[in-house]
Write an enzyme that holds these catalytic residues in place. Structure first.
Site, PDB file in Angstrom:
ATOM      1  N   LYS A 221       1.011  -1.224  -0.137  1.00  9.96           N
ATOM      2  CA  LYS A 221      -0.139   0.056   0.109  1.00  9.96           C
ATOM      3  C   LYS A 221       0.865   1.233  -0.111  1.00  9.96           C
ATOM      4  O   LYS A 221       0.678   2.226  -0.814  1.00  9.96           O
ATOM      5  CB  LYS A 221      -0.759  -0.003   1.379  1.00  9.96           C
ATOM      6  CG  LYS A 221      -1.474   1.362   1.610  1.00  9.96           C
ATOM      7  CD  LYS A 221      -2.392   1.131   2.731  1.00  9.96           C
ATOM      8  CE  LYS A 221      -1.671   1.491   3.960  1.00  9.96           C
ATOM      9  NZ  LYS A 221      -1.428   3.146   4.314  1.00  9.96           N
TER      10      LYS A 221
ATOM     11  N   CYS B 176      -4.693  12.152  13.517  1.00  7.67           N
ATOM     12  CA  CYS B 176      -5.406  11.015  13.152  1.00  7.67           C
ATOM     13  C   CYS B 176      -5.689  10.348  14.533  1.00  7.67           C
ATOM     14  O   CYS B 176      -5.666  10.849  15.800  1.00  7.67           O
ATOM     15  CB  CYS B 176      -4.244  10.007  12.469  1.00  7.67           C
ATOM     16  SG  CYS B 176      -3.144   9.517  13.335  1.00  7.67           S
TER      17      CYS B 176
ATOM     18  N   ARG C  96      -0.181  14.579  13.634  1.00  7.66           N
ATOM     19  CA  ARG C  96       0.697  14.106  12.614  1.00  7.66           C
ATOM     20  C   ARG C  96       0.950  15.173  11.736  1.00  7.66           C
ATOM     21  O   ARG C  96       0.601  15.502  10.810  1.00  7.66           O
ATOM     22  CB  ARG C  96       0.163  12.826  11.582  1.00  7.66           C
ATOM     23  CG  ARG C  96       0.190  11.544  12.708  1.00  7.66           C
ATOM     24  CD  ARG C  96      -0.270  10.419  11.878  1.00  7.66           C
ATOM     25  NE  ARG C  96       0.499   9.809  11.057  1.00  7.66           N
ATOM     26  CZ  ARG C  96       0.151   8.778   9.937  1.00  7.66           C
ATOM     27  NH1 ARG C  96      -1.067   8.413  10.134  1.00  7.66           N
ATOM     28  NH2 ARG C  96       1.202   8.272   8.946  1.00  7.66           N
TER      29      ARG C  96
ATOM     30  N   ASP D  38       4.281   0.055  12.632  1.00 11.70           N
ATOM     31  CA  ASP D  38       2.969  -0.465  11.619  1.00 11.70           C
ATOM     32  C   ASP D  38       2.849  -1.795  12.215  1.00 11.70           C
ATOM     33  O   ASP D  38       2.163  -2.593  11.901  1.00 11.70           O
ATOM     34  CB  ASP D  38       3.086  -0.294  10.355  1.00 11.70           C
ATOM     35  CG  ASP D  38       3.125   1.031   9.836  1.00 11.70           C
ATOM     36  OD1 ASP D  38       2.364   1.838  10.613  1.00 11.70           O
ATOM     37  OD2 ASP D  38       3.013   1.149   8.345  1.00 11.70           O
TER      38      ASP D  38
HETATM   39  C1  UD1 Z   1       4.343   6.503   6.627  1.00 17.24           C
HETATM   40  C2  UD1 Z   1       3.520   5.460   6.544  1.00 17.24           C
HETATM   41  C3  UD1 Z   1       2.946   4.817   7.916  1.00 17.24           C
HETATM   42  C4  UD1 Z   1       4.176   4.535   8.895  1.00 17.24           C
HETATM   43  C5  UD1 Z   1       4.960   5.767   8.876  1.00 17.24           C
HETATM   44  C6  UD1 Z   1       6.279   5.499   9.938  1.00 17.24           C
HETATM   45  C7  UD1 Z   1       2.642   5.755   4.271  1.00 17.24           C
HETATM   46  C8  UD1 Z   1       1.491   6.346   3.415  1.00 17.24           C
HETATM   47  N1  UD1 Z   1       2.620   5.814   5.589  1.00 17.24           N
HETATM   48  O1  UD1 Z   1       3.794   7.448   7.354  1.00 17.24           O
HETATM   49  O2  UD1 Z   1       2.104   3.639   7.434  1.00 17.24           O
HETATM   50  O3  UD1 Z   1       3.742   4.406  10.284  1.00 17.24           O
HETATM   51  O4  UD1 Z   1       5.496   6.074   7.489  1.00 17.24           O
HETATM   52  O5  UD1 Z   1       6.784   4.473   9.213  1.00 17.24           O
HETATM   53  O6  UD1 Z   1       3.822   5.668   3.777  1.00 17.24           O
HETATM   54  N2  UD1 Z   1       6.868  13.938  11.156  1.00 17.24           N
HETATM   55  C9  UD1 Z   1       7.076  15.390  11.575  1.00 17.24           C
HETATM   56  N3  UD1 Z   1       6.845  16.422  10.778  1.00 17.24           N
HETATM   57  C10 UD1 Z   1       6.460  15.918   9.219  1.00 17.24           C
HETATM   58  C11 UD1 Z   1       6.444  14.611   8.994  1.00 17.24           C
HETATM   59  C12 UD1 Z   1       6.537  13.576   9.983  1.00 17.24           C
HETATM   60  O7  UD1 Z   1       7.633  15.630  12.765  1.00 17.24           O
HETATM   61  O8  UD1 Z   1       6.191  16.777   8.696  1.00 17.24           O
HETATM   62  C13 UD1 Z   1       7.336  12.968  12.340  1.00 17.24           C
HETATM   63  C14 UD1 Z   1       5.975  12.035  12.693  1.00 17.24           C
HETATM   64  O9  UD1 Z   1       5.227  12.664  13.655  1.00 17.24           O
HETATM   65  C15 UD1 Z   1       6.675  10.762  13.129  1.00 17.24           C
HETATM   66  C16 UD1 Z   1       8.038  10.556  12.191  1.00 17.24           C
HETATM   67  O10 UD1 Z   1       8.043  11.909  11.688  1.00 17.24           O
HETATM   68  O11 UD1 Z   1       7.043  10.710  14.354  1.00 17.24           O
HETATM   69  C17 UD1 Z   1       7.810   9.694  11.145  1.00 17.24           C
HETATM   70  O12 UD1 Z   1       6.491  10.091  10.401  1.00 17.24           O
HETATM   71  P1  UD1 Z   1       6.575   9.572   8.751  1.00 17.24           P
HETATM   72  O13 UD1 Z   1       7.717   8.696   8.511  1.00 17.24           O
HETATM   73  O14 UD1 Z   1       6.515  10.853   8.225  1.00 17.24           O
HETATM   74  O15 UD1 Z   1       5.249   8.901   8.586  1.00 17.24           O
HETATM   75  P2  UD1 Z   1       4.140   9.029   7.217  1.00 17.24           P
HETATM   76  O16 UD1 Z   1       5.043   9.369   6.108  1.00 17.24           O
HETATM   77  O17 UD1 Z   1       3.132  10.153   7.658  1.00 17.24           O
END
Ligand code: UD1
Length: 423
Positions: free
Chosen positions: A22, A116, A121, A307
Site C-alpha cells: 500500500k 489521526c 501527525r 506499523d
Molecule cells: C508512513 C507510513 C505509515 C508509517 C510511517 C512510519 C505511508 C503512506 N505511511 O507515514 O504507515 O506508520 O511512515 O513508518 O507511507 N513527522 C514530523 N513532521 C513531518 C512529518 C513527520 O514531525 O512533517 C514525524 C512524525 O510525527 C513521526 C515521524 O516523523 O513521528 C515519522 O513519520 P513519517 O515517516 O513522516 O510517517 P508518514 O510518512 O506519515
C-alpha cells in the site's frame, strides 16, 4: 459498516500470497503527475486507500483504471492542481501530490491533513522542504497553497527521518533547476522503490537506499511502468498470525514477499520461539510450543516497524512472561490496548511504552477497530481467543489489507465478514 466474526482457536496452516505494498503504491501513483503519458503500475493492491488516491488523481483530470492488480494511469492532461478536503480527510497520504504538482506545474493547493486517531501527525517537514526548494507556502482556509515559478535545487536536512516528507520532497526536487541533497532521508523500502521508479522515468538520483539522496534536476521525465514491491506490513501481520495461531505441525507459508524487508520482525519472532525459514521471496513460520516474551521498540527502517507494534502486543499477550513494547515513532499509538484488554489481555500503557503481562488465554468479545494496524491486532487476537470475537468497524482494515478474511480462510481460520450498517 461491516464487521468480522471470528471463532478463535482454529490452527492455521497453508500458503498465502502477499499483495503489493500500500505505502509504495501510494507514492508511485502521484509520481505519475511528474510526466505526461500512460503508466502501468503492476501489483497494485485492491484497497480503499488506493481507490482514494485514484479518485484524487481523477479529480485533477488524470485518468485511472484498476483491474487484475494493474493500475493504469494516464497523466497526459491535468486540469486542476488541488487535493480537496474530501480526499485528504480520508487519507493523509493525499499530501503526496504536493511535491509532484509543485515540481511539474509550480502550483498546488492541498488540504492540510489533520491529526489521526492516535494523535497529531505534523507535515512541517514536507512544507519546510518545499520552502527550501524555493516554493512560497501559505496556509489559507485549511489549505496549503504552494507556488513557485521554478523550483531550485537546495540542501535539505530533515530533523526527523520522515517517509512522507522524503518522498514528497524527492518528487519535487527531480524537476528542480540544479542539484539537491536530502540528508537524513528515510530509507524505508517504499522510498527506495519510489526513487527507483523516478530514476526509471529519467530522474538523476544518487544514493538510493541511503539516508543521503543527491538529485540532479532534469528538464522532463517520461512515463514508465513499474511493479509494486510486496507489502512488508501485510507479510509481518501474517507471520504473527502464524505464530499466534499456527499449527504445531504445518507451516504458514508466505509467497511473493521480501524477507529482506522483514529482518527485524523475523528476528523478534525467532526470539519469541517461532521457527522461521525464508528464501528469496518466501517465508515459512512454525509457531512456538510456548511464546517467549520479547521486548520491542519501534524504530525507523531497518528497525522494528511502528506499523507492527499493535500486532506484536497481541502476540505478547499470549506469551509466558512480561515484556515492554515502546513506540518511538508515534508516542500515542496505543488505541488497540483497551480493546485487547477486553479480550483478556493484561496491558498497561505509560507514556509511549506498553507493559504486556502475557497469559495463557484470551477470550472472545466484541471489540472496536480504531485504526488500520489496531484492527489487525484485534483480528490476530481473535484468531487465538477462545470463543467468538466480533471486530466492529472493519473499514479501517479495508484501507490496508487486501481480502484479509479470504486469505485467513485459506489458512483455515473461521472468520467471516458480516455486511451491515449499524456495526
Ligand atoms: C508512513 C507510513 C505509515 C508509517 C510511517 C512510519 C505511508 C503512506 N505511511 O507515514 O504507515 O506508520 O511512515 O513508518 O507511507 N513527522 C514530523 N513532521 C513531518 C512529518 C513527520 O514531525 O512533517 C514525524 C512524525 O510525527 C513521526 C515521524 O516523523 O513521528 C515519522 O513519520 P513519517 O515517516 O513522516 O510517517 P508518514 O510518512 O506519515
Amino acid at each position: 459498516m461491516d464487521k468480522f466474526v471470528i471463532h478463535g482457536g482454529k490452527p492455521l496452516s497453508g500458503t498465502v500470497r502477499i499483495s503489493g505494498a500500500k505505502n509504495a503504491s501510494l507514492a508511485l501513483m502521484p509520481a505519475t503527475i511528474l510526466a505526461p503519458g500512460t503508466f502501468s503500475l503492476l501489483n497494485t493492491p485492491t484497497l480503499r486507500d488506493i481507490t482514494t488516491m485514484a479518485r484524487l488523481l481523477e479529480s485533477m483530470g488524470v485518468k485511472t483504471s484498476h483491474s487484475n492488480h494493474t493500475m493504469t494511469i494516464d497523466s497526459s492532461r491535468i486540469a486542476h492542481y488541488e487535493a480537496p478536503y474530501e480526499h485528504v480527510k480520508k487519507m493523509r497520504a493525499s499530501i503526496y501530490v504536493l511535491g509532484p504538482l509543485l515540481g511539474r506545474y509550480g502550483r498546488a493547493k492541498v488540504s492540510m491533513p489533520g491529526g489521526c486517531a492516535w494523535g497529531p501527525r505534523p507535515v512541517n517537514l514536507h512544507l519546510e522542504g518545499m520552502k527550501k526548494l524555493g516554493a512560497e507556502i501559505d496556509l489559507e482556509g485549511g489549505y496549503i497553497v504552494a507556488k513557485a515559478k521554478k523550483l531550485k535545487g537546495a540542501r535539505i536536512l530533515f530533523d526527523v527521518s520522515s517517509v512522507g516528507a522524503t518522498g514528497n520532497v524527492l518528487m519535487a526536487a527531480v524537476l528542480a533547476d540544479g542539484a539537491s541533497i536530502i540528508e537524513n532521508a528515510a530509507i524505508e523500502p517504499e522510498i527506495t522503490a519510489l526513487a527507483e521508479f523516478l530514476q526509471s522515468m529519467g530522474a538523476e538520483i544518487h544514493g538510493i537506499g541511503t539516508s543521503k539522496l543527491e538529485i540532479d534536476g532534469v528538464e522532463s521525465l517520461h512515463a514508465r511502468n513499474a511493479t509494486t514491491i510486496p507489502d512488508r506490513i501485510e507479510a509481518g501481520t501474517f507471520l504473527v498470525a502464524g505464530a499466534i495461531a499456527g499449527k504445531k505441525k504445518g507451516n504458514v507459508r508466505l509467497e511473493q514477499c521480501s524477507p529482506d524487508h522483514l529482518a527485524a520482525v523475523i528476528a523478534k519472532l525467532g526470539g519469541a520461539g517461532a521457527k522461521v525459514n525464508s528464501g528469496k521471496d518466501f517465508i515459512e513460520i512454525q509457531p512456538p510450543e510456548s511464546i517467549n516474551s520479547v521486548d520491542a521498540s519501534t524504530a525507523i527502517y531497518p528497525g522494528f516497524p511502528t506499523d507492527m507494534q499493535a500486532q506484536w502486543i497481541a502476540l505478547m499477550s499470549l506469551a509466558n512472561g512480561t515484556c515492554v513494547v515502546t513506540d518511538t515513532i508515534y508516542h500515542d499509538r496505543f488505541m488497540h490496548v483497551p480493546e485487547l484488554n477486553r479480550l483478556g489481555a493484561d496491558v498497561t500503557v505509560r507514556d509511549n511504552t506498553a507493559t504486556v503481562i502475557g497469559g495463557p488465554r484470551l477470550t472472545g468479545a466484541k471489540v472496536m477497530s480504531t485504526d488500520l494496524r489496531a484492527s489487525a491486532s484485534l483480528i490476530l487476537a481473535g484468531l487465538a481467543a477462545e470463543g467468538t470475537t466480533e471486530v466492529l468497524r472493519v473499514y479501517h482494515l479495508d484501507r490496508g489489507y487486501e481480502s484479509i478474511e479470504k486469505k485467513l480462510q485459506l489458512l483455515g481460520a473461521d472468520i467471516e465478514r458480516v455486511k451491515g450498517e449499524e456495526f
